[in-house]
Design a protein around this motif. Structure first.
Motif, short mmCIF file in Angstrom:
data_model
loop_
_atom_site.label_atom_id
_atom_site.label_comp_id
_atom_site.label_asym_id
_atom_site.label_seq_id
_atom_site.Cartn_x
_atom_site.Cartn_y
_atom_site.Cartn_z
N MET A 68 12.84 53.82 63.37
CA MET A 68 13.56 53.07 64.22
C MET A 68 13.52 51.49 64.18
O MET A 68 14.42 50.64 64.63
CB MET A 68 13.58 53.68 65.68
N ILE A 86 24.16 39.79 68.90
CA ILE A 86 22.94 40.43 68.46
C ILE A 86 22.53 42.02 69.34
O ILE A 86 22.72 41.89 70.42
CB ILE A 86 21.72 39.62 68.42
N ILE A 91 21.34 48.20 67.92
CA ILE A 91 21.23 49.64 68.24
C ILE A 91 21.78 50.67 67.82
O ILE A 91 21.07 51.69 67.48
CB ILE A 91 22.10 49.38 69.79
N ASN B 10 7.94 59.22 70.42
CA ASN B 10 9.19 58.70 69.79
C ASN B 10 10.51 58.57 70.63
O ASN B 10 10.94 57.30 70.61
CB ASN B 10 9.48 59.85 68.72
N PRO B 11 10.87 59.21 71.65
CA PRO B 11 11.92 59.19 72.42
C PRO B 11 11.52 57.95 73.33
O PRO B 11 12.68 56.91 73.47
CB PRO B 11 12.09 60.60 73.11
N VAL B 13 9.76 55.23 72.62
CA VAL B 13 10.02 54.12 72.12
C VAL B 13 11.29 53.79 71.66
O VAL B 13 11.85 52.67 71.67
CB VAL B 13 9.10 54.49 70.58
N LEU B 14 12.00 54.84 71.37
CA LEU B 14 13.41 54.71 71.18
C LEU B 14 14.32 53.99 72.39
O LEU B 14 15.15 53.26 72.11
CB LEU B 14 14.16 56.13 70.74
N VAL B 17 13.15 50.35 72.62
CA VAL B 17 13.87 49.65 71.64
C VAL B 17 15.31 49.31 71.75
O VAL B 17 16.08 48.30 71.92
CB VAL B 17 13.77 50.10 70.34
N LEU B 18 16.13 50.29 72.18
CA LEU B 18 17.41 50.31 72.63
C LEU B 18 17.66 49.66 74.00
O LEU B 18 18.72 48.81 73.89
CB LEU B 18 17.93 51.81 72.89
N GLN B 21 17.02 45.97 73.09
CA GLN B 21 18.74 45.37 72.27
C GLN B 21 19.88 45.46 73.43
O GLN B 21 20.55 44.33 73.18
CB GLN B 21 18.80 46.09 71.18
N VAL B 22 19.87 46.26 74.15
CA VAL B 22 20.85 46.27 74.91
C VAL B 22 21.01 44.92 75.91
O VAL B 22 21.92 44.20 76.19
CB VAL B 22 20.80 47.55 75.99
N LEU B 25 21.77 42.16 73.95
CA LEU B 25 23.00 42.07 73.76
C LEU B 25 23.66 41.59 74.85
O LEU B 25 24.77 40.89 75.07
CB LEU B 25 23.63 43.50 73.50
N GLN B 28 24.07 37.84 75.54
CA GLN B 28 25.06 37.09 74.60
C GLN B 28 26.42 37.20 75.03
O GLN B 28 27.27 36.41 74.72
CB GLN B 28 24.76 37.52 73.22
N VAL B 29 27.00 38.60 75.20
CA VAL B 29 28.31 38.59 75.45
C VAL B 29 28.56 38.33 76.81
O VAL B 29 27.96 38.52 77.96
CB VAL B 29 28.46 40.38 75.36
N LEU B 45 27.38 39.13 79.91
CA LEU B 45 27.16 40.65 80.31
C LEU B 45 25.92 41.03 81.08
O LEU B 45 25.79 41.67 82.04
CB LEU B 45 27.15 41.46 79.01
N TRP B 49 25.81 42.76 84.29
CA TRP B 49 25.06 43.89 84.62
C TRP B 49 23.65 43.87 85.56
O TRP B 49 23.66 44.61 86.65
CB TRP B 49 24.17 44.35 83.46
#
Lengths: 174, 453
Positions: A68, A86, A91, B10-11, B13-14, B17-18, B21-22, B25, B28-29, B45, B49
């Motif tokens: 990931m 980005i 994602i 693992n979940p 960390v997932l 990471v998500l 990145q959200v 994101l 910028q938006v 955004l 949010w």
């Protein structure tokens, strides 16, 4: 118990490592080709080389976290290079890297047929996640075109079979 | 906890990471809140949010704060409302008390005005007094007033009100006095029935009523007939209202006489202000009858030459008198227009008749009412009698033969005028015009005047 033993044995046998230049160079090259060559060669737009590289490294390493993270880095750089917000590809490729590494532990991904199907399926998932994020978070509207997406998935599947066969040479076994 | 992270590494960390990145994101938006205002640049955004994520908590916090603040304010306001309510209630109570006081003042002013008017109509010096206490017993009906010897009050002074007599001073103290009411059993007064001219003795009963005794059964007494003082008791001025006849029954104590029940004119149970007659002027009223009650000043204005109107003087007959003709006519012939010097006053013209009708020691036989001036006679006394006396009074020597037909027989003795009215306190005319008996051309006989009490 036998399954577990077999999986453990398979994981121990098929876990691969890559050198740092390969781990950095191949994704960078894929991004470069995807970003810059598509301006020159338009049909390359149907392929998603960063996604294929992500799937390859995730499946080859069979470890979700590295998979990931690899997907996150590749997707982020791709987004940065492509001029889009980005996180969109980051994602989506993060999730693909996680799923691919998780799937690679249970399935034999060295088979060309499974690579084709796996890649095609991940392409659709990637495109779906990308569209959802683009629609939900960014606010853009991108129509879902089944025909184009399926064709692109198949094309990426075929390309993955070829690409992965070439990248297998960079695998290193402990 | 460690097993949890290792198991779900693992979940987790997932998700981390998500999440990162959200967030990236979102930084910028830019999204326009209103699609029509997309050109305005929109809002990042992350801001949307953040605001969206914080807003519920913020609203919850703000709402909680508002709730607590409103609750506190409501409590404080409620407390203030209660306090204000108490203050308003106190204000209302104070205003009510003030209103009551003002109303009492108004009533008192009216009563005092009535007393003043009453004083104007009576000759003599009166002393207003306040009733401060009562006996509180039915065995004795005595009231206490706030005027005593320091104010000039003496024993046996009559006490009256504009409505009628009240009683007489019984005990005198330096700063107060006790007044024996006329309805006390020990009280008594000489009275006369105004229409029938029957004289009797007014006495109080054990029940607080009034009876007139000394009237023989063969006399006719009408219900509702006014009763006035006769002045024969040497205490009460003559002609002061006493009350009205309410009933006639045989006298239990003395069967040969009638007991005439009288309703007192003055409300003896609700006395607040009274007048103590400290001085009774030795003047008999000059105006005996008048079509309507008149003020003393008006009467004097009509009589005095100085105040006569020119047109009235021009129109009056050349009788040499100074009194306008209207006044002479209005007095039913009781006024003389001779314009001469005041003649000597005769004795009470009703004395002989009264003596006949009063079997007892009616003081009217010797009564020479001393203190009542013409201008101070109450209207009720000045009115002509409605019905002639059933027993004519031939002794009324002052009655002029040429008197109008409306002049009833047995006219009250106050028709007699005194030549020289003494100046007394009040509205008494200091200078009385020449007056003789009503229409009488005979020279009046001099009257022995008693010194004022």
């Amino acid at each position: 118990m036998n399954g577990v033993v077999s999986l453990t044995s398979r994981e121990e046998v098929d876990v691969h490592h890559f050198s740092w230049p390969v781990s950095l160079g191949i994704p960078a090259l894929a991004i470069f080709i995807q970003v810059y060559l598509t301006r020159q060669i338009h049909f390359i737009e149907i392929f998603d080389l960063p996604l294929l590289v992500t799937i390859f490294f995730a499946v080859a390493r069979r470890r979700p976290v590295p998979g990931m993270i690899t997907g996150a880095l590749i997707g982020t750089v791709q987004d940065a290079m492509a001029g889009i917000p980005i996180g969109l590809n980051g994602i989506a490729k993060t999730m693909i890297g996680y799923l691919a590494s998780s799937l690679g532990v249970k399935l034999d991904v060295d088979n060309p047929g499974s690579r084709f199907l796996m890649t095609s399926g991940f392409f659709l998932i990637h495109h779906l996640v990308f569209m959802v994020i683009d629609l939900g978070l960014v606010g853009a509207s991108q129509p879902w075109e089944w025909g184009h997406n399926v064709i692109a998935a198949l094309a990426n599947g075929f390309l993955a079979v070829v690409l992965f066969a070439g990248l297998d040479r960079f695998k290193q076994r402990r | 906890m460690e097993n949890f992270f290792s198991r779900y590494k693992n979940p987790l960390v997932l998700m981390a990471v998500l999440f990162i990145q959200v967030i990236a994101l979102a930084t910028q938006v830019k999204r326009a809140e209103d699609p029509k205002a997309a050109n305005s640049g929109g809002t990042r955004l992350i801001r949307v949010w953040t605001v969206t994520a914080i807003t519920p908590f913020e609203r919850m916090l703000v709402g909680t704060g508002h709730f607590l603040r409103n609750t506190w304010h409501n409590y404080v306001d409620l407390h203030n409302v209660r306090k204000q309510n108490l203050e308003l209630q106190q204000e209302v109570a104070r205003l009510k008390m003030e209103q009551v006081r003002l109303r009492e003042d108004a009533y008192q002013a009216q009563r005092l005005q009535a007393l003043l008017g009453f004083k104007e109509r009576f000759v003599g010096r009166v002393l207003p007094a306040q009733v401060i206490a009562t006996s509180g017993s039915e065995q004795s009906r005595v009231i206490s007033i706030d005027k005593g010897s320091h104010d000039g009050v003496r024993a046996d002074m009559p006490v009256i009100t504009p409505d009628g007599i009240v009683g007489k001073v019984k005990e005198v103290f330096p700063l107060g006095s006790q007044v024996l009411l006329i309805n006390d059993r020990e009280s008594g007064a000489g009275v006369v029935l105004q229409n029938s001219r029957l004289q009797g003795v007014l006495r109080g009963t054990s029940g607080g009523g009034l009876d007139v005794s000394g009237i023989t059964p063969d006399e006719k007494v009408e219900i509702g007939e006014p009763v006035v003082t006769s002045g024969g008791d040497l205490i009460y001025p003559r002609g002061v209202p006493v009350g009205t006849v309410t009933g006639v029954s045989p006298d239990r104590d003395n069967g040969t006489f009638l007991a005439v029940k009288v309703k007192p004119a003055a409300d003896l149970n609700r006395l607040e202000e009274v007048l103590v007659v400290t001085e009774v002027a030795d003047q008999i009223p000059a105006v005996a009858e008048s079509p309507a009650p008149q003020r003393a000043a008006d009467i004097l204005a009509e009589r005095l030459p100085s105040v006569s109107k020119p047109e009235e003087d021009a129109g009056k007959p050349a009788t040499g008198g100074t009194v306008p003709s209207t006044s002479a006519q209005g007095r039913t012939g009781t006024q003389s227009t001779t314009g001469k010097k005041p003649a000597a006053l005769k004795k009470d013209a009703t004395l002989p008749a009264d003596q006949k009708k009063t079997p007892g020691p009616t003081p009217s036989t010797k009564a020479t009412v001393q203190g009542v001036a013409a201008s101070t006679i109450p209207g009720s006394m000045a009115k002509p009698k409605a019905t002639p006396s059933p027993t004519p009074t031939p002794a009324v020597t002052t009655q002029h033969p040429a008197a109008p037909a409306s002049q009833p027989k047995g006219a009250p003795s106050n028709q007699v005028k005194r030549p020289k009215p003494q100046a007394v306190s009040g509205a008494v005319a200091p200078q009385q015009p020449e007056a003789t008996d009503s229409g009488s051309q005979q020279p009046p006989a001099p009257v022995q005047e008693r010194p004022p009490r």
